[in-house]
Scaffold this active site. Structure first.
Site, PDB file in Angstrom:
ATOM      1  N   ASP A 234       0.837  -1.200   0.000  1.00  0.00           N
ATOM      2  CA  ASP A 234       0.000   0.000   0.000  1.00  0.00           C
ATOM      3  C   ASP A 234       0.882   1.264   0.000  1.00  0.00           C
ATOM      4  OD1 ASP A 234      -3.087   0.669   0.447  1.00  0.00           O
ATOM      5  OD2 ASP A 234      -1.958   2.014   1.749  1.00  0.00           O
ATOM      6  N   TYR A 380      -3.387  11.016   1.902  1.00  0.00           N
ATOM      7  CA  TYR A 380      -4.013  11.090   0.570  1.00  0.00           C
ATOM      8  C   TYR A 380      -3.949  12.513   0.027  1.00  0.00           C
ATOM      9  CZ  TYR A 380      -5.519   6.323   1.260  1.00  0.00           C
ATOM     10  OH  TYR A 380      -5.510   4.968   1.447  1.00  0.00           O
ATOM     11  N   HIS A 438      -5.120  -7.445  -1.218  1.00  0.00           N
ATOM     12  CA  HIS A 438      -4.373  -6.255  -0.820  1.00  0.00           C
ATOM     13  C   HIS A 438      -3.663  -6.415   0.522  1.00  0.00           C
ATOM     14  CE1 HIS A 438      -3.407  -2.012  -0.776  1.00  0.00           C
ATOM     15  NE2 HIS A 438      -3.903  -1.909   0.436  1.00  0.00           N
TER      16      HIS A 438
END
Ligand SMILES: *[C@@H]1O[C@H](CO)[C@@H](O)[C@H](O)[C@H]1NC(C)=O
Length: 470
Positions: A234, A380, A438
């Site tokens: 990630d 983000y 993931h």
């Protein structure tokens, strides 16, 4: 003059224009200059003067007050769940996100079965530390092997992502320090990213993946490692890639479970492959990256969180900071689709058969007790804000550091091998796992650990055997 004469001239002009535009847009970028010695902590600390560079032993020992407060909130939320939370639609499971039946299960387990003090003991099993870097208190686990491997010991930095934490790596630790079938043993450094759990969050904007890479390098240098390996999933993959790009003198090699290149040429190739899978992809790639409509639908349906966190993190963070049930729902939802896109119709989103709830709640707890429910969203914005992000100019800079990618078939963000090499020009290994999504470190820890060990042995033997990095 007739068209017959113009046509070749026009063709040449168009070809030259496309070529020039392509050359400018698609060429490798230059390494941006990162500001050194940035200070991310509160201004008052900067005013106080010299940074404490000591490595301080740290015990996870949350006060009884915080534990009681959590239980009080959970009891209130459980008592009012039917009054406050809507019933799921008939016949709907995880398609609309986490539903009340699943929430009730989680709440009940969390309050009545989950034992934080026991979990705390587990998380303290491997030594925890804190040190101050660039004004921020950074937490990390540091696990040394008891003995050297046949060819010595290498330092390995393990970087988690969102909505993860260092909890993700606990199952890998025993498999990585003194691995079987390995010439080298590993000294593990497992930090919490700034703003995640026990690592302090920045006081000002601008701490994106490249700046986190700076902090992580400083951490490794402070622990005495000039040369080390880095592994990530990630955001950890992106930071690992950044470290390999910026610090090629320090990074021996990188291993990633979420390999993706945002180099413009990679994006162009990937786009072409998505549009023309029958010509540009082999069978395995086609299973993962086609048909196009499936890829686009999944992308649109599953990336709303990213847009929200990249633009309005703090509003969302308020909701997550007040309600344990809200925080758990928001985090746990990701373990459904991101593990298997076919699990949304299952009552539990496929979560409970794949993961154990204790470990998932450990990860939620780290963000609850670490009070990071807002700050862990901000990465983000720091990456995607074109006005402040240095990441965006780093994406087009290739790296010559050896890289190994483990491709999990259900990974959220992945690319075929041929798209990766514009960024990772020394992609020494690219392998496909049979299963996994993931959260591979939690889902298939043995597979991930084995691939890390094989990859780093390969890199070590092929490229670095002559250097002493112990
Ligand atoms: C945790 O802290 C409390 C007091 O705050 C102390 O009594 C207890 O011994 C500590 N536990 C551990 C395992 O250090």
């Amino acid at each position: 003059m007739g068209f017959g004469l113009w046509a070749p001239a026009i063709t040449v002009v168009i070809a030259v224009t496309v070529g020039l535009v392509g050359f400018v847009l698609l060429k490798d970028g230059e390494l941006p200059t990162l500001q050194e010695n940035q200070f991310w902590g509160p201004a008052s600390r900067k005013a106080a003067g010299k940074e404490d560079k000591s490595i301080r032993s740290f015990q996870i020992n949350i006060s009884e007050k915080v534990v009681t407060d959590l239980k009080t909130r959970l009891k209130l939320e459980i008592a009012s769940v039917d009054e406050r939370v809507a019933d799921p639609l008939d016949g709907v499971a995880f398609q609309w996100g986490v539903h009340k039946k699943f929430l009730k299960k989680v709440q009940d387990y969390w309050l009545n079965k989950y034992d934080w003090r026991a979990r705390e003991t587990l998380l303290n099993k491997y030594p925890n530390f804190k040190t101050t870097i660039s004004g921020l208190e950074i937490h990390f686990q540091h696990v040394k092997p008891q003995k050297k491997g046949k060819k010595g010991t290498r330092a390995l930095l393990l970087l988690h992502g969102w909505p993860g934490s260092f909890v993700e790596y606990q199952k890998l630790i025993p498999q990585l320090v003194e691995p079987k079938d390995s010439e080298i043993n590993f000294e593990l450094v497992i930090p919490s990213l700034p703003g995640f759990g026990f690592s302090e969050a920045s006081s000002r904007a601008g701490l994106g993946p490249p700046e986190i890479a700076q902090i992580m390098r400083t951490l490794m240098l402070r622990l005495g490692h000039q040369k080390f390996y880095v592994q990530g999933g990630d955001w950890g993959s992106m930071i690992a890639g950044d470290m390999a790009t910026i610090y090629k003198d320090n990074i021996l090699g990188a291993h990633m479970s979420m390999c993706f290149s945002f180099h413009p040429r990679s994006i162009l190739k990937f786009g072409a492959a998505l549009a023309l899978p029958q010509f540009l992809l082999d069978d395995d790639d086609r299973a993962q990256f086609s048909p196009l409509m499936r890829v686009i639908t999944n992308h649109i349906r599953e990336t709303g969180y990213l847009h929200l966190q990249a633009t309005k993190s703090d509003t969302l963070g308020i909701a997550l900071s007040y309600s344990p049930s809200g925080l758990a729902s928001y985090i746990l939802e990701k373990f459904s689709f991101w593990t298997d896109e076919n699990s949304l119709a299952k009552e539990d989103g496929g979560i409970l058969k794949t993961f154990d709830l204790d470990t998932l709640l450990d990860n939620v707890m780290i963000h609850w007790v670490g009070k990071s429910s807002t700050t862990f969203l901000r990465i983000y914005a720091e990456t995607l804000n074109p006005l402040t992000s240095t990441q965006l100019s780093l994406d087009s800079v290739p790296t010559s550091v050896p890289v190994s990618c483990r491709n999990y078939p259900k990974e959220l963000l992945a690319q075929p091998r041929f798209a990766l090499t514009d960024k990772f020009q020394n992609l020494v290994r690219f392998t496909r796992a049979k299963t996994g999504g993931h959260f591979s470190a939690l889902e298939v820890p043995t597979d991930l650990a084995a691939d890390i060990v094989t990859s780093l042995n390969l890199i070590d033997v092929s490229y670095r055997i002559d250097i002493d990095v112990d």
